[in-house]
Design an enzyme around this catalytic site. Structure first.
Site, PDB file in Angstrom:
ATOM      1  N   ASP A 217       1.763  -2.558  -5.983  1.00 55.27           N
ATOM      2  CA  ASP A 217       2.727  -3.608  -6.276  1.00 55.27           C
ATOM      3  C   ASP A 217       4.113  -2.962  -6.168  1.00 55.27           C
ATOM      4  O   ASP A 217       4.252  -1.733  -6.179  1.00 55.27           O
ATOM      5  CB  ASP A 217       2.494  -4.223  -7.656  1.00 55.27           C
ATOM      6  CG  ASP A 217       3.174  -5.603  -7.763  1.00 55.27           C
ATOM      7  OD1 ASP A 217       4.053  -5.909  -6.923  1.00 55.27           O
ATOM      8  OD2 ASP A 217       2.829  -6.376  -8.680  1.00 55.27           O
TER       9      ASP A 217
HETATM   10  C1  BGC Z   1       4.931  -9.015  -7.619  1.00 53.40           C
HETATM   11  C2  BGC Z   1       3.984  -9.131  -6.440  1.00 53.40           C
HETATM   12  C3  BGC Z   1       4.788  -9.374  -5.184  1.00 53.40           C
HETATM   13  C4  BGC Z   1       5.793  -8.256  -5.019  1.00 53.40           C
HETATM   14  C5  BGC Z   1       6.666  -8.407  -3.796  1.00 53.40           C
HETATM   15  C6  BGC Z   1       6.027  -8.021  -7.380  1.00 53.40           C
HETATM   16  O1  BGC Z   1       6.980  -8.048  -8.396  1.00 53.40           O
HETATM   17  O2  BGC Z   1       4.194  -8.666  -8.773  1.00 53.40           O
HETATM   18  O3  BGC Z   1       3.070 -10.184  -6.643  1.00 53.40           O
HETATM   19  O4  BGC Z   1       3.930  -9.465  -4.078  1.00 53.40           O
HETATM   20  O5  BGC Z   1       6.657  -8.237  -6.145  1.00 53.40           O
HETATM   21  O6  BGC Z   1       7.542  -9.473  -3.937  1.00 53.40           O
END
Ligand code: BGC
Length: 835
Positions: free
Chosen positions: A249
């Site tokens: 993530d």
């Molecule tokens: C989120 C993810 C997301 C990523 C990119 C993160 O803060 O938890 O679900 O894909 O950001 O935007």
């Protein structure tokens, strides 16, 4: 009675594009490419080169791989209203359809969008569970039940990947709340981890073979997920056979050696990450074996091969073999109507009789300004949004009467400048010379990865000004503010309202999306156009590795007198045959980066509903929320229709359902408590960094069953516009057959649910668990038969000592049911899954 044999499977589609690849072909190309890379190049491939992409390596014929959020649309790299995206209904809505085949079509349509936007990897679906209704991203996950979550997720991933785009199942694992999400250590008992939280991932890996998976921010049982070797390598790869890429993530990878040894392949975003040069150094000084790096590189090269990004490798889905294109808005509208849950309608108020030219008072802020998606990284910017007011206006026949009243404004925050604003961004250098100008659809700029409009050089940029005009709709005190961090000067109608700076900080989603901050007010008159300007004097964001410009001009209309708004709505309701009140949560209630603290509808909406219902006995309440809300008035209104966050076509689908062109097809994918205090799991806040999942297996309906209070509406609940008689239930060889008859006067669709229950309750084991489901359709008077495979896992428990699944001995009761609390037919199974 005519019997139409119609056999449907409850199992999600099992055709796997991953499985369709020519065996061995990709391996050879991957090995040949790997052999040509030196260590420094390999580690470069394991780190984002920016917010969304991996680097191209022309020397081996590798193109850059582009990722994009997910899950309701494909935002693309731009993250702005100037590059619009299709917006489907939110994941809770998709799960409410209980239809993996429809989820598969959602996946296809999104893959189509990804191709259009030049993205290869969709960062979706989110398959964490609805452990507590307080979870801030509840709207973005499917259900409290792992079987339903796994089946919907399997359909979605299959649809995405059979169209040649990689799906990224996230967030592995137990990212079920937002509070302290970067650091929280979720202590999950072994059985709950296997039987609940890992179960959807396991099912999707088995049935849809995803090409990618995202490792979560949080820790599980003492180890942070990006370094969790036991789960990422042991369970995911060795036990389940996952052969895709594990991507972190965003900003979740924290330790070079821990992450690579823990089974993480890619650290995002870049350019500065714990991989790249830091990983090369770790190899050179002997802390990491180069073969470990090679393993991760192989995973990425295989993904690139599948996507057609690696020279010499045929893509898993050649462009000529992609499914036929779908009409995106039509799919969005269909899913919306199929997801709406009719919670209550004792007097049959719905559907409204369109042929009688109805007179409707439409009430609610969200009826006019549609709340169509949940906030955070799931945000996309559709080219159009059909509000309930637009939808009904377009659908009502000649001679109908439709009035609108706001009734209550739940939003007490400033919002990104939109209605009445005509804005542009002006980019200037340090001498104040304009470098470029760009029109803005909304009062927000978000240029990431230092990629600025018209190719303006990041280094030469000194200021950005959002400027233009504002023509108010209302006379009074207008509120203005900023979103984002930095050094601002805000001017409205010639007066400087704010001149100052804020430090950066907080959750990256807060930094990127920017909490609106009020900065001052201006007394303005309706219709008189004024100049506005928000000058950002230090616009270049440097948050960890994230470089870009992201800030916004925010605004709020003059506050109207709350009593007056309610009185206007009551008067409108009194003057109409039917009152339709749309109640909603706001972006400050349901979004990413924080959890909810209560389940109340914001503002004076509860009071509004009660007052309107007292004035008009035919009051239909439309609940526009991604997650449960308390509805203290629920017994006092004629009907309640839950529409979730219904996507860009939500208002059109609402008109379809209210006027009876479509049946509300949804069933609750999660139990709806009457009050937060009744909910079995309410703890989402860690103590000293630790959040114990003390409830163990007792989440959702598994917990409500042993509760003294009943929920407002149980898991699986939802009404249609026709009635059904369940005629028979039989089971043989792990499959059940249900016959049912449409006893109403309209064609209809029914969601048939099967629950298994051990005859002798076992200590520590939920009494009743979902064992299978399907949807059937039948004409009035028609009897249909459906066959449903019973899920093996429903009859198994995780044996921690043996680290294996064991069959839990029967006998069992098998219920065909309309919801978790409403068995209609019951038979006995002597051995698990067998009669
Ligand atoms: C989120 C993810 C997301 C990523 C990119 C993160 O803060 O938890 O679900 O894909 O950001 O935007």
């Amino acid at each position: 009675m005519p019997l139409t044999p119609r056999v449907t499977e409850s199992r999600a589609p099992s055709t796997s594009p991953g499985g369709a690849e020519p065996p061995g072909d990709h391996d050879l190309v991957v090995e040949a490419a790997l052999a040509r890379l030196d260590l420094d190049t390999k580690v470069r491939l394991l780190a984002g080169q920016d917010l969304w992409t991996l680097p191209a390596l022309p020397e081996i014929g590798l193109d850059s791989l582009v990722m994009s959020d997910g899950p309701v649309g494909v935002r693309g790299a731009a993250w702005s209203a100037d590059d619009p995206s299709l917006c489907l209904p939110s994941p809770t809505a998709l799960a409410a359809t209980w239809d993996p085949a429809l989820a598969r079509r959602a996946g296809r349509v999104l893959a189509q969008e990804a191709h259009r936007k030049g993205a290869h990897m969709l960062l979706a679906p989110t398959v964490n569970l609805h452990r507590s209704p307080l979870g801030g991203r509840h709207f973005e996950a499917y259900s409290e039940d792992p079987l339903l979550t796994g089946r919907i997720g399997t359909g979605y991933v299959t649809g995405v990947q059979e169209s040649g785009i990689a799906a990224t199942v996230k967030h592995f694992v137990a990212n079920d709340a937002e509070t302290e999400r970067f650091t929280v250590d979720n202590r999950v008992p072994a059985r709950a981890l296997r039987e609940l939280y890992l179960a959807p991932f396991e099912a999707i890996v088995r049935d849809a073979r995803p090409w990618a998976l995202m490792s979560a921010y949080n820790g599980v049982n003492g180890a942070t997920m990006t370094e969790h070797r036991a789960l990422q390598t042991g369970v995911l790869r060795e036990e389940w056979g996952f052969d895709g890429v594990v991507v972190s993530d965003w900003l979740a990878a924290r330790d070079t050696v821990g992450a690579i040894e823990g089974g993480l392949d890619v650290a995002m975003p870049g350019p500065a990450t714990v991989f790249g040069p830091a990983l090369a150094a770790a190899v050179r000084d002997g802390r990491v074996a180069e073969s470990t790096v090679d393993t991760a590189v192989r995973h990425i090269l295989l993904l690139a091969a599948r996507l057609g990004l690696l020279r010499g490798a045929a893509p898993a889905v050649p462009s000529g073999r992609r499914p036929a294109p779908l009409d995106g808005p039509a799919v969005a509208r269909e899913i919306a109507a199929r997801s709406f849950v009719l919670l209550r309608d004792p007097a049959g108020t719905l559907p409204l009789d369109a042929s009688a030219a109805p007179s409707i008072a439409l009430i609610g802020r969200a009826a006019r300004d549609a709340r169509f998606l949940g906030g955070g990284s799931a945000t996309v910017y559709p080219a159009r949004v059909v509000s309930p007011l637009d939808g009904l206006t377009g659908a009502l026949p000649e001679g109908s009467r439709l009035t609108y009243a706001m009734g209550a404004d739940p939003n007490d925050q400033l919002e990104v400048a939109a209605a009445g604003f005509t804005l542009r961004a002006v980019l200037r250098d340090a001498q104040g010379a304009a470098l470029a100008e760009q029109p803005l659809a909304l009062g927000r700029v978000r240029w990431m990865d230092a990629a600025l409009p018209d190719g303006v050089g990041y280094d030469s940029l000194a200021t950005v000004e959002i400027t233009g005009t504002f023509t108010p709709r209302d006379t009074g005190t207008h509120h203005f503010g900023t979103a984002g961090t930095g050094d601002f000067r805000l001017t409205v109608d010639g007066t400087v309202l704010y001149d100052g700076a804020d430090p950066e900080g907080g959750d990256p989603m807060e930094v990127l999306t920017g909490r609106p901050i009020p900065r001052g007010t201006a007394a303005l008159e309706a219709g008189r156009t004024v100049e506005v300007s928000l000058l950002h004097r230090a616009p270049k964001l440097a948050y960890g590795p994230i470089r870009g410009v992201t800030f916004g001009l925010t605004h709020r209309d003059p506050e109207r007198d709350g009593d007056r708004l309610i009185e206007e709505a009551v008067a409108a309701a009194r003057a109409a045959d039917t009152a339709v009140v749309v109640v909603a949560t706001t972006e400050r209630v349901e979004s990413e980066g924080f959890d909810r603290t209560d389940l109340r509808l914001p503002g004076r909406q509860d009071e509004l509903v009660s007052r309107v219902a007292a004035a008009n006995a035919r009051t239909v309440v439309v609940v526009n929320a991604g997650a449960p809300v308390e509805m203290p008035w629920r017994e006092d209104v004629a009907a309640i229709l839950l529409t979730w966050f219904p996507g860009q076509e939500g208002g059109a689908a609402l008109a379809d359902v209210l006027l009876g062109r479509e049946e509300p097809g949804g069933r609750l994918p999660t139990t709806w408590p009457a009050r937060l205090a009744d909910a079995p799991v309410t703890r989402v806040t860690p103590e000293d960094g630790v959040l114990p999942y003390d409830e163990d297996l007792f989440v959702g309906y598994r917990a409500w069953e042993r509760h003294t209070t009943a929920p407002a509406y149980p898991f699986g609940h939802g009404l249609g516009y026709t009635t059904w008689e369940y005629v028979s239930l039989e089971a043989a060889d792990g499959r059940a057959r249900v016959r049912l008859r449409n006893t109403g006067t309209r064609p209809g669709r029914e969601t048939v649910q099967l629950y298994a229950e051990p005859v002798t309750p076992a200590e520590g084991r939920p009494a009743r668990q979902l064992a299978g489901f399907t949807t059937v359709t039948a004409a009035p008077g028609e009897t249909v038969e459906t066959e449903i495979a019973l899920a093996d896992r429903t009859f198994q428990v995780w044996d921690e000592a043996a680290t294996a699944w064991t069959v839990a001995p029967g006998p069992y009761l098998l219920h065909a049911a309309r919801d978790a609390n409403a068995p209609v037919l019951t038979i006995r199974l002597s051995t698990p899954g067998r009669p």
